[in-house]
Design an enzyme around this catalytic site. Sequence first.
Site: not given
Length: 304
Positions: A166, A170
Amino acid sequence: MTERRFDGRVAVITGGARGLGFAYAQLLGSLGARIVVNDNGSAMSGTGNDVGPAEEAAQALRAAGCEAVACTESVATPEGGKAIVDAALDAFGRIDVLIHSAGNVRYGALDAISHEDFRAVIDVHLLGAFNVVRPAFERMAAAGYGRVVLSGSIGGLYSIAHGVNYAMSKSSMIGLNNMIAIEGADRDVKSNVILPGAVTRMAEGLDVTQYPPMGPELVAPVVGLLAHESCPVSGELYVSMAGRIARAFVTETRGVYRPDWTIDQVAADLDAIRDDSQRWTFHPVENGFGEHMAKSFAMTRGEA
């Protein structure tokens, strides 16, 4: 009532059937945008698919008086990304706004996460963004207009344990955002990143009992401005969490110049190198790359 409307505009929203994506769809749709709700209906882990969520979301939008169609293609492949953009072209003949909100979650410690779990998140968040941006940008650039909103996260800026997939996904939105903003600048294609904080199904399993109100509707107005034709910024990052809105950006210290270095000199000067009393902040769309080089070179001449 806002004067900023989206009449005549077509917005594609990935992950648009639930959570933040659906809040964006509801807001833009209520202001006249024609909406393509893209959602493959997968579980939070990204497994499986279900046409139900996208169809139900589109039906709810239509019941509220909006023009909306469902698209259940996956962002995880180039073919899926193209099909999502084609859904807008087939239904409405154009694409003006792209909001990439599709996401999934698979946690794992850095020394234990499987390649499958790592790649499953990268495919949706990172590659998924490119897979829809690539065909959308081509259309927007040719039309001389477009607005892109990418979904980043404070998890990309600051990160948390057991979230390497993640965090990497991101943080990568910063680079993609810069490229859209730079290459789209002369064609009125603007791009910005939203770093949202909201309690959605992605928060399942977390203790949110001490959180303040954090509904997706608190984030939607920021995205609404970034997606609007009047948006005054491009290549920027905006935080929206629990009613707080802020701009985030990359900066650097002034640093230290020497004509040559040793390891020991780096160590001796590290406090001065890290001193943040003087900061250099460059904007990607405003020749940030060139300005960075120019100021760095000026230090070698004693000018900065």
